[in-house]
Design a protein around this motif. Structure first.
Motif, PDB file in Angstrom:
ATOM      1  N   GLN B 145     -21.001  -3.446 -11.193  1.00  0.00           N
ATOM      2  CA  GLN B 145     -21.230  -1.996 -11.259  1.00  0.00           C
ATOM      3  C   GLN B 145     -20.052  -1.268 -10.612  1.00  0.00           C
ATOM      4  O   GLN B 145     -20.231  -0.420  -9.730  1.00  0.00           O
ATOM      5  N   ARG B 146     -18.838  -1.604 -11.041  1.00  0.00           N
ATOM      6  CA  ARG B 146     -17.652  -1.010 -10.409  1.00  0.00           C
ATOM      7  C   ARG B 146     -17.669   0.513 -10.537  1.00  0.00           C
ATOM      8  O   ARG B 146     -17.858   1.058 -11.630  1.00  0.00           O
ATOM      9  N   PRO B 147     -17.447   1.229  -9.432  1.00  0.00           N
ATOM     10  CA  PRO B 147     -17.308   2.686  -9.534  1.00  0.00           C
ATOM     11  C   PRO B 147     -16.118   3.037 -10.434  1.00  0.00           C
ATOM     12  O   PRO B 147     -15.144   2.276 -10.513  1.00  0.00           O
ATOM     13  N   ALA B 148     -16.188   4.173 -11.120  1.00  0.00           N
ATOM     14  CA  ALA B 148     -15.083   4.603 -11.988  1.00  0.00           C
ATOM     15  C   ALA B 148     -13.799   4.770 -11.177  1.00  0.00           C
ATOM     16  O   ALA B 148     -12.696   4.572 -11.688  1.00  0.00           O
ATOM     17  N   LEU B 149     -13.943   5.124  -9.917  1.00  0.00           N
ATOM     18  CA  LEU B 149     -12.776   5.336  -9.058  1.00  0.00           C
ATOM     19  C   LEU B 149     -13.001   4.638  -7.717  1.00  0.00           C
ATOM     20  O   LEU B 149     -13.984   4.923  -7.026  1.00  0.00           O
ATOM     21  N   VAL B 150     -12.098   3.716  -7.400  1.00  0.00           N
ATOM     22  CA  VAL B 150     -12.167   3.038  -6.089  1.00  0.00           C
ATOM     23  C   VAL B 150     -10.879   3.345  -5.326  1.00  0.00           C
ATOM     24  O   VAL B 150      -9.779   3.107  -5.830  1.00  0.00           O
ATOM     25  N   VAL B 151     -11.037   3.901  -4.123  1.00  0.00           N
ATOM     26  CA  VAL B 151      -9.890   4.328  -3.310  1.00  0.00           C
ATOM     27  C   VAL B 151      -9.932   3.592  -1.976  1.00  0.00           C
ATOM     28  O   VAL B 151     -10.985   3.510  -1.335  1.00  0.00           O
ATOM     29  N   GLY B 152      -8.780   3.042  -1.575  1.00  0.00           N
ATOM     30  CA  GLY B 152      -8.701   2.353  -0.291  1.00  0.00           C
ATOM     31  C   GLY B 152      -7.707   3.007   0.647  1.00  0.00           C
ATOM     32  O   GLY B 152      -6.881   3.825   0.229  1.00  0.00           O
ATOM     33  N   ARG B 168      -2.752  -2.879  -2.821  1.00  0.00           N
ATOM     34  CA  ARG B 168      -3.418  -2.205  -3.936  1.00  0.00           C
ATOM     35  C   ARG B 168      -3.674  -3.180  -5.077  1.00  0.00           C
ATOM     36  O   ARG B 168      -4.747  -3.212  -5.674  1.00  0.00           O
ATOM     37  N   GLN B 169      -2.638  -4.006  -5.355  1.00  0.00           N
ATOM     38  CA  GLN B 169      -2.790  -4.964  -6.456  1.00  0.00           C
ATOM     39  C   GLN B 169      -3.792  -6.063  -6.117  1.00  0.00           C
ATOM     40  O   GLN B 169      -4.640  -6.418  -6.936  1.00  0.00           O
ATOM     41  N   LYS B 170      -3.695  -6.582  -4.910  1.00  0.00           N
ATOM     42  CA  LYS B 170      -4.571  -7.688  -4.510  1.00  0.00           C
ATOM     43  C   LYS B 170      -6.036  -7.252  -4.489  1.00  0.00           C
ATOM     44  O   LYS B 170      -6.916  -7.986  -4.915  1.00  0.00           O
ATOM     45  N   LYS B 171      -6.280  -6.041  -3.983  1.00  0.00           N
ATOM     46  CA  LYS B 171      -7.663  -5.576  -3.866  1.00  0.00           C
ATOM     47  C   LYS B 171      -8.226  -5.132  -5.210  1.00  0.00           C
ATOM     48  O   LYS B 171      -9.421  -5.191  -5.433  1.00  0.00           O
ATOM     49  N   GLY B 172      -7.357  -4.626  -6.082  1.00  0.00           N
ATOM     50  CA  GLY B 172      -7.825  -4.144  -7.377  1.00  0.00           C
ATOM     51  C   GLY B 172      -8.388  -2.733  -7.330  1.00  0.00           C
ATOM     52  O   GLY B 172      -9.130  -2.329  -8.236  1.00  0.00           O
ATOM     53  N   ASP B 174      -8.029   1.538  -7.380  1.00  0.00           N
ATOM     54  CA  ASP B 174      -7.253   2.450  -8.222  1.00  0.00           C
ATOM     55  C   ASP B 174      -6.161   3.152  -7.421  1.00  0.00           C
ATOM     56  O   ASP B 174      -5.017   3.207  -7.831  1.00  0.00           O
ATOM     57  N   TRP B 175      -6.562   3.698  -6.279  1.00  0.00           N
ATOM     58  CA  TRP B 175      -5.603   4.409  -5.440  1.00  0.00           C
ATOM     59  C   TRP B 175      -5.629   3.796  -4.044  1.00  0.00           C
ATOM     60  O   TRP B 175      -6.675   3.330  -3.584  1.00  0.00           O
ATOM     61  N   LEU B 176      -4.475   3.854  -3.406  1.00  0.00           N
ATOM     62  CA  LEU B 176      -4.424   3.398  -2.013  1.00  0.00           C
ATOM     63  C   LEU B 176      -3.628   4.419  -1.197  1.00  0.00           C
ATOM     64  O   LEU B 176      -2.533   4.823  -1.610  1.00  0.00           O
ATOM     65  N   LEU B 177      -4.183   4.838  -0.077  1.00  0.00           N
ATOM     66  CA  LEU B 177      -3.473   5.723   0.841  1.00  0.00           C
ATOM     67  C   LEU B 177      -3.048   4.892   2.042  1.00  0.00           C
ATOM     68  O   LEU B 177      -3.900   4.303   2.722  1.00  0.00           O
ATOM     69  N   ALA B 178      -1.729   4.815   2.245  1.00  0.00           N
ATOM     70  CA  ALA B 178      -1.199   3.925   3.279  1.00  0.00           C
ATOM     71  C   ALA B 178      -0.564   4.741   4.379  1.00  0.00           C
ATOM     72  O   ALA B 178       0.253   5.620   4.114  1.00  0.00           O
ATOM     73  N   ASN B 179      -0.937   4.467   5.610  1.00  0.00           N
ATOM     74  CA  ASN B 179      -0.277   5.178   6.705  1.00  0.00           C
ATOM     75  C   ASN B 179       0.293   4.214   7.735  1.00  0.00           C
ATOM     76  O   ASN B 179      -0.210   3.126   7.956  1.00  0.00           O
ATOM     77  N   ASP B 180       1.389   4.658   8.323  1.00  0.00           N
ATOM     78  CA  ASP B 180       2.114   3.861   9.306  1.00  0.00           C
ATOM     79  C   ASP B 180       1.563   4.218  10.688  1.00  0.00           C
ATOM     80  O   ASP B 180       1.896   5.243  11.254  1.00  0.00           O
ATOM     81  N   VAL B 181       0.696   3.348  11.208  1.00  0.00           N
ATOM     82  CA  VAL B 181       0.038   3.664  12.476  1.00  0.00           C
ATOM     83  C   VAL B 181       0.932   3.385  13.684  1.00  0.00           C
ATOM     84  O   VAL B 181       0.530   3.609  14.815  1.00  0.00           O
ATOM     85  N   SER B 182       2.157   2.907  13.431  1.00  0.00           N
ATOM     86  CA  SER B 182       3.089   2.838  14.558  1.00  0.00           C
ATOM     87  C   SER B 182       3.719   4.210  14.801  1.00  0.00           C
ATOM     88  O   SER B 182       4.187   4.511  15.879  1.00  0.00           O
ATOM     89  N   LYS B 183       3.713   5.075  13.750  1.00  0.00           N
ATOM     90  CA  LYS B 183       4.263   6.433  13.903  1.00  0.00           C
ATOM     91  C   LYS B 183       3.179   7.425  14.290  1.00  0.00           C
ATOM     92  O   LYS B 183       3.362   8.234  15.183  1.00  0.00           O
ATOM     93  N   HIS B 184       2.059   7.397  13.546  1.00  0.00           N
ATOM     94  CA  HIS B 184       0.966   8.321  13.837  1.00  0.00           C
ATOM     95  C   HIS B 184      -0.122   7.546  14.526  1.00  0.00           C
ATOM     96  O   HIS B 184      -0.656   6.589  13.981  1.00  0.00           O
ATOM     97  N   LEU B 194       1.426   7.445   2.300  1.00  0.00           N
ATOM     98  CA  LEU B 194       1.930   7.219   0.949  1.00  0.00           C
ATOM     99  C   LEU B 194       0.704   7.126   0.047  1.00  0.00           C
ATOM    100  O   LEU B 194      -0.251   6.425   0.379  1.00  0.00           O
ATOM    101  N   PHE B 195       0.758   7.822  -1.095  1.00  0.00           N
ATOM    102  CA  PHE B 195      -0.367   7.807  -2.032  1.00  0.00           C
ATOM    103  C   PHE B 195       0.056   6.942  -3.213  1.00  0.00           C
ATOM    104  O   PHE B 195       0.953   7.319  -3.988  1.00  0.00           O
ATOM    105  N   LEU B 196      -0.538   5.783  -3.340  1.00  0.00           N
ATOM    106  CA  LEU B 196      -0.144   4.817  -4.371  1.00  0.00           C
ATOM    107  C   LEU B 196      -1.188   4.752  -5.478  1.00  0.00           C
ATOM    108  O   LEU B 196      -2.383   4.617  -5.186  1.00  0.00           O
ATOM    109  N   THR B 197      -0.699   4.845  -6.711  1.00  0.00           N
ATOM    110  CA  THR B 197      -1.593   4.674  -7.859  1.00  0.00           C
ATOM    111  C   THR B 197      -0.955   3.629  -8.771  1.00  0.00           C
ATOM    112  O   THR B 197       0.107   3.086  -8.448  1.00  0.00           O
ATOM    113  N   GLY B 198      -1.601   3.372  -9.913  1.00  0.00           N
ATOM    114  CA  GLY B 198      -1.019   2.431 -10.875  1.00  0.00           C
ATOM    115  C   GLY B 198       0.293   2.932 -11.446  1.00  0.00           C
ATOM    116  O   GLY B 198       1.086   2.155 -11.982  1.00  0.00           O
ATOM    117  N   SER B 199       0.554   4.247 -11.317  1.00  0.00           N
ATOM    118  CA  SER B 199       1.761   4.784 -11.951  1.00  0.00           C
ATOM    119  C   SER B 199       2.844   5.195 -10.953  1.00  0.00           C
ATOM    120  O   SER B 199       3.842   5.785 -11.349  1.00  0.00           O
TER     121      SER B 199
END
Lengths: 229, 229
Positions: B145-152, B168-172, B174-184, B194-199
Motif C-alpha cells: 500500500q505504498r503512499p503516492a508520495l514518500v519523503v525522507g 534516496r536510491q537505496k530507500k526508494g 520519492d524525495w529526500l531532504l538532506a541536511n548537514d548537521v555538522s553546520k546546523h 538539499l532537496f533531492l528528487t528523481g530529476s
C-alpha cells in the motif's frame, strides 16, 4: 508571630553553609547526533536544591540537561557528560555538604566518533565499547577537601537494601538514599526511599519529591546543628 | 477579498489528503533506566505536520518523546522505540503521503536488561551489542500500500550530497531532504537542506524550520495538484 518566628528560624538554619547538589542525567555522546543517557528528570535534585536554598544555604547545583527552571537563589552550572560533572564538582570544593542526586552514566563510549556512524548495508550492527566514567560520589567521599557531609542516591531495580548498603560502604559516603525504580517510575513525581547511615536503615514512607527534599533538608540542618560547637 | 481568496484556497489545497508524518527521536532502552537516543528536537517534523494540517490535510503525527505541543488539528500518536514507530506507521496505511522526519535509531540494544546493569568493580566495562532496527522509510517506499508520495530526511555530517543521493536510491523514496548537521545544530531552530528528487538536486537556502515546512507543503500540494485527474 510565633509561627512567623519558627518559619524564619527554619529558613535561616542553613545560612552560611555552602552546599553542592548534583541533579539530572548525564548525556554521553556516541557521535555528533547519538548519545547514551537515562530517564532522570532532575525533579528530586532540583527539589533538594530548592529546599536547601530556602533555608539559607549557598547552593551550587551542577545539572545535566533537564527541562526545569533554576530554583530561586540557586547557582546553576550546566553540564552534559559525567566527566564534565566530575570536573565541575571538584572545582566547587571546598563545600560543607555534597548531595549527589544526579543519575551519572557509569559508562561512556570508548571513542566518540567525529562523524555520524553510517549503517553499512549487510554488515553486522556495530558493538559499542564502553569505558567507565569517574565516580563522583566516591571521589568526593575520599577527597582531601572532603565535605563534612556527603550524601548519595542509589536507584536500584532489585536487592534494594543489600545493594544500597554495599554501595554506601564502597563509596564511603555518609548517607545514602536508595529507591526501587522498578516500583516508582524513574523520573516521576513521587519517591520512596531507604535512608541508610552508618548506624542503620530507616524506611521512609512514599511521599512527593518536594516532601522528601524537606525531610532531607531537616536531616542536613540537624547534622550541622549537632556538629556546631 | 482577493487576498482572502488566495489564503482560503491555499488553506484548502490539501483537503481530503491523508498524510503520515513522523517526528522526534526514538528512544531505545538498554535497561530500566538507561537508553540510547539522539538530539532530535521534533521541531522540523512538528512544523511540517502543522503546515500540512493548516492546508486541510488529515495529518497523523507519529512522534517520539519530545517536549512540544501537538499542532492544531493534528492527530498525534506517541511512541518510544523505532519498532513501535514502525508498527504505528504500518498501522496507519493507506495514506496519500508519508513524510518521514523522525530521527529513527538505526540500532537498538540486542537485549534489554530487565534489571539495571551494575558496575562490577574491577571488571572491564561492558560492551553493548546492537542490532539493526526496521527501516521505516524503506519499508513505506516498498509497501504494497505504498503512499503516492514518500519523503525522507537525511542528517549527515560529511559527504552530504553523495550520501543523500545514495540514500534516496537505496530507500526508494520519492524525495529526500538532506541536511548537514555538522553546520546546523541538530535540534536547532534553523535548517538548510538539499532537496533531492528523481530529476535532480535543489539546494534550498537557510531558513527557519517553519519556512522550510511551508516550502515543503507547497511542493506536496503541487504534487497532488499535478497528479489529480
Amino acid at each position: 508571630t510565633a509561627i512567623r518566628d519558627i518559619i524564619s528560624h527554619k529558613q535561616a538554619d542553613l545560612k552560611g553553609r555552602r552546599i553542592l547538589v548534583t541533579a539530572g542525567p548525564t548525556v554521553e555522546p556516541i557521535d555528533p547526533v547519538r548519545f547514551i543517557s537515562n530517564r532522570s528528570s532532575g525533579l528530586q535534585g532540583y527539589a533538594i536544591a530548592e529546599a536547601l536554598a530556602a533555608r539559607g544555604a549557598e547552593v551550587h547545583l551542577i545539572s545535566g540537561p533537564v527541562s526545569l527552571p533554576t530554583p530561586p537563589h540557586v547557582t546553576r552550572i550546566n553540564v552534559q557528560t559525567a566527566q564534565e560533572m566530575y570536573e565541575a564538582c571538584l572545582a566547587h570544593l571546598p563545600v560543607d555538604a555534597a548531595i549527589c542526586v544526579a543519575a551519572v552514566s557509569d559508562w561512556r563510549a570508548d571513542t566518540i566518533q567525529a562523524h555520524k556512524i553510517k549503517k553499512k548495508g549487510d554488515e553486522a550492527a556495530p558493538t559499542l565499547s564502553l569505558v567507565e566514567n569517574p565516580d563522583i560520589l566516591a571521589t568526593l567521599s575520599h577527597a582531601e577537601q572532603r565535605p563534612a557531609l556527603v550524601v548519595g542516591f542509589a536507584a536500584e531495580t532489585t536487592h534494594l537494601q543489600d545493594y544500597a548498603q554495599q554501595k554506601r560502604q564502597k563509596k564511603g559516603c555518609d548517607w545514602l538514599l536508595a529507591n526501587d525504580v522498578s516500583k516508582h517510575q524513574f523520573g516521576g513525581a513521587e519517591n520512596q526511599v531507604l535512608f541508610l547511615t552508618g548506624s542503620g536503615v530507616e524506611p521512609w514512607p512514599e511521599m512527593s519529591k518536594q516532601d522528601l527534599a524537606q525531610h532531607l533538608a531537616d536531616k542536613i540542618a540537624s547534622f550541622f546543628h549537632q556538629e556546631a560547637p
